[in-house]
Design an enzyme around this catalytic site. Structure first.
Site, mmCIF file in Angstrom:
data_model
loop_
_atom_site.group_PDB
_atom_site.id
_atom_site.type_symbol
_atom_site.label_atom_id
_atom_site.label_comp_id
_atom_site.label_asym_id
_atom_site.label_seq_id
_atom_site.Cartn_x
_atom_site.Cartn_y
_atom_site.Cartn_z
ATOM 1 N N ASN A 107 44.917 49.861 34.258
ATOM 2 C CA ASN A 107 45.126 48.719 33.177
ATOM 3 C C ASN A 107 44.904 48.933 31.830
ATOM 4 O O ASN A 107 43.768 48.575 31.430
ATOM 5 C CB ASN A 107 44.726 47.497 33.702
ATOM 6 C CG ASN A 107 45.202 46.186 33.157
ATOM 7 O OD1 ASN A 107 46.001 46.331 32.108
ATOM 8 N ND2 ASN A 107 44.410 44.884 33.248
ATOM 9 N N TRP A 108 45.826 49.185 30.855
ATOM 10 C CA TRP A 108 45.487 49.586 29.825
ATOM 11 C C TRP A 108 45.296 48.230 28.761
ATOM 12 O O TRP A 108 45.018 48.246 27.599
ATOM 13 C CB TRP A 108 46.595 50.491 29.203
ATOM 14 C CG TRP A 108 46.727 52.049 29.578
ATOM 15 C CD1 TRP A 108 45.793 52.297 30.385
ATOM 16 C CD2 TRP A 108 47.733 52.896 29.341
ATOM 17 N NE1 TRP A 108 46.463 53.623 30.898
ATOM 18 C CE2 TRP A 108 47.302 53.951 30.068
ATOM 19 C CE3 TRP A 108 48.571 52.701 28.268
ATOM 20 C CZ2 TRP A 108 48.176 55.074 29.882
ATOM 21 C CZ3 TRP A 108 49.383 54.149 28.135
ATOM 22 C CH2 TRP A 108 49.092 55.285 29.145
ATOM 23 N N LYS A 109 45.817 47.301 29.294
ATOM 24 C CA LYS A 109 45.848 45.905 28.668
ATOM 25 C C LYS A 109 46.655 46.155 27.409
ATOM 26 O O LYS A 109 47.528 46.765 27.118
ATOM 27 C CB LYS A 109 44.391 45.541 28.248
ATOM 28 C CG LYS A 109 43.527 45.375 29.659
ATOM 29 C CD LYS A 109 42.136 44.929 29.687
ATOM 30 C CE LYS A 109 41.691 44.731 31.044
ATOM 31 N NZ LYS A 109 40.295 44.136 31.196
ATOM 32 N N GLY A 167 35.238 43.962 32.214
ATOM 33 C CA GLY A 167 34.737 44.599 30.767
ATOM 34 C C GLY A 167 33.350 44.217 30.369
ATOM 35 O O GLY A 167 32.932 44.136 29.088
ATOM 36 N N GLY A 225 39.884 48.970 34.269
ATOM 37 C CA GLY A 225 40.464 48.808 32.679
ATOM 38 C C GLY A 225 39.915 49.697 31.662
ATOM 39 O O GLY A 225 40.474 50.807 31.506
ATOM 40 N N GLY A 226 38.691 49.677 31.089
ATOM 41 C CA GLY A 226 38.186 50.376 30.045
ATOM 42 C C GLY A 226 38.242 51.778 30.318
ATOM 43 O O GLY A 226 38.655 52.582 29.566
ATOM 44 N N SER A 279 34.567 46.529 35.675
ATOM 45 C CA SER A 279 33.575 47.803 35.226
ATOM 46 C C SER A 279 33.660 48.930 36.192
ATOM 47 O O SER A 279 32.568 49.433 36.348
ATOM 48 C CB SER A 279 32.438 47.068 34.999
ATOM 49 O OG SER A 279 32.497 46.139 33.959
ATOM 50 N N HIS A 339 46.443 38.525 36.493
ATOM 51 C CA HIS A 339 45.069 39.074 36.024
ATOM 52 C C HIS A 339 44.557 37.848 35.294
ATOM 53 O O HIS A 339 45.052 37.098 34.886
ATOM 54 C CB HIS A 339 45.597 40.352 34.942
ATOM 55 C CG HIS A 339 44.197 40.921 34.440
ATOM 56 N ND1 HIS A 339 43.306 40.331 33.531
ATOM 57 C CD2 HIS A 339 43.661 42.089 34.981
ATOM 58 C CE1 HIS A 339 42.408 41.311 33.516
ATOM 59 N NE2 HIS A 339 42.545 42.278 34.354
ATOM 60 N N GLU A 352 39.114 41.129 41.641
ATOM 61 C CA GLU A 352 38.683 41.453 40.115
ATOM 62 C C GLU A 352 37.563 40.103 39.869
ATOM 63 O O GLU A 352 38.024 39.169 39.256
ATOM 64 C CB GLU A 352 39.259 41.536 39.196
ATOM 65 C CG GLU A 352 40.285 42.804 39.206
ATOM 66 C CD GLU A 352 41.066 43.325 38.113
ATOM 67 O OE1 GLU A 352 40.783 44.443 37.873
ATOM 68 O OE2 GLU A 352 41.473 42.495 37.299
ATOM 69 N N GLU A 382 42.829 37.597 32.763
ATOM 70 C CA GLU A 382 42.985 37.279 31.335
ATOM 71 C C GLU A 382 44.035 36.459 31.164
ATOM 72 O O GLU A 382 44.276 35.576 30.341
ATOM 73 C CB GLU A 382 43.136 38.758 30.691
ATOM 74 C CG GLU A 382 41.761 39.132 30.493
ATOM 75 C CD GLU A 382 41.868 40.687 30.150
ATOM 76 O OE1 GLU A 382 42.557 41.418 30.050
ATOM 77 O OE2 GLU A 382 40.492 41.407 30.594
HETATM 78 P P1 PGA Z 1 37.393 46.751 33.335
HETATM 79 O O1 PGA Z 1 38.647 45.771 33.510
HETATM 80 O O2 PGA Z 1 37.552 47.798 34.253
HETATM 81 O O3 PGA Z 1 37.405 46.972 31.667
HETATM 82 O O4 PGA Z 1 36.228 45.935 33.567
HETATM 83 C C1 PGA Z 1 39.265 45.499 34.795
HETATM 84 C C2 PGA Z 1 40.445 44.932 34.622
HETATM 85 O O5 PGA Z 1 40.590 43.999 33.864
HETATM 86 O O6 PGA Z 1 41.587 45.100 35.286
#
Ligand code: PGA
Length: 254
Positions: free
Chosen positions: A10-12, A174, A235-236, A214, A96, A168, A98
């Site tokens: 997930n590049w966000k 993150g 994500g990251g 994470s 998600h 998640e 967010e």
């Molecule tokens: P993260 O994000 O790996 O940076 O914790 C995961 C996500 O939000 O899908």
């Protein structure tokens, strides 16, 4: 039952078209044949077409990060499943944390979006997860069960079989704080139990439940070794080709 693991990046709100194209080329070149693992990347909408074209004939598929539930019309600034698919997406991340936290996503809008995704031929990756405060208050199962029941209400057995769930925990996204494999497995197993109630054993056994929060090159293998952890939503670390490739490898080596 054996489920093919999935690693989804997930590049966000990161990476321009050029940077995204370079990233997927690097992943593709450094890791040509992952074997039994489905790999997905979710770029921003603006890069979907370019990434999908770059990945044409590769083992990597493309996901959108969100959709609107309507098909088309006067919804300024929104993108429907039809347009995401038109731009090359096969999957879509829905709900998600967010989006729930910053953009007013609710279980009800998640449900509408899941249905819209299926209607237009996208496979939804439906995210659920509790906050730190909810975990502290002992409400993990209540929160997750409500998200799953309401988010997936009214789906057919065939739709259930094809969807993907991502657990998640919000406190792990993150933050560098990962759930332990045991903590995640406990929630994944209870999600699967609920899915059995909602759609029967056979369909529930087919549903992949990804862990997210994470996930990195160092902890992926341990997490993925648990029976109900069928992959990762990353994500990251999905922005770093070397790390993402390591995560793919740890799933392929299961
Ligand atoms: P993260 O994000 O790996 O940076 O914790 C995961 C996500 O939000 O899908």
């Amino acid at each position: 039952m054996k489920r093919t693991p999935m690693i989804a990046g997930n590049w966000k709100m990161n990476l321009t078209i050029a940077a995204g194209v370079e990233l997927v080329k690097t992943i593709h070149y450094t890791h040509r044949h992952p074997g039994e693992v489905d790999v997905v990347v979710a770029p921003p909408f603006t890069a979907l077409r370019a990434i999908a074209d770059t990945l044409n004939d590769s083992y990597i598929s493309v996901a959108a990060q969100n959709i609107h539930w309507e098909t088309s019309g006067a919804f300024t600034g929104e993108i429907s499943a039809v347009f995401a698919k038109d731009a090359g997406a096969e999957y879509v991340i829905i709900g998600h944390s967010e989006r729930r936290q910053y953009f007013g996503e609710t279980n009800e809008t998640v449900n509408k979006k899941v249905k819209a995704a299926f209607l237009h031929g996208l496979t939804p990756i439906v995210c659920v997860g509790e906050t730190d405060a909810e975990r502290e208050a002992g409400r993990v199962h209540e929160v997750i069960n409500t998200q799953v029941e309401q988010g997936l209400a009214g789906l057919t057995k065939g739709q259930f079989e094809n969807l993907i769930v991502a657990y998640e925990p919000v406190w792990a996204i993150g933050t560098g704080k990962t759930a332990t494999g045991q903590q995640a497995e406990e929630v994944h197993a209870s999600i699967r139990e609920l899915l059995v109630k909602l759609t029967g054993q056979e369909a529930a056994e087919k549903i992949r439940i990804l862990y997210g929060g994470s996930v990195g090159a160092k902890n992926a293998k341990e997490l993925l070794s648990f029976p109900n952890i069928d992959g990762a939503l990353v994500g990251g670390a999905s922005l770093k080709p070397q790390d993402f490739v390591e995560i793919i490898k740890s799933a392929g080596a299961l």
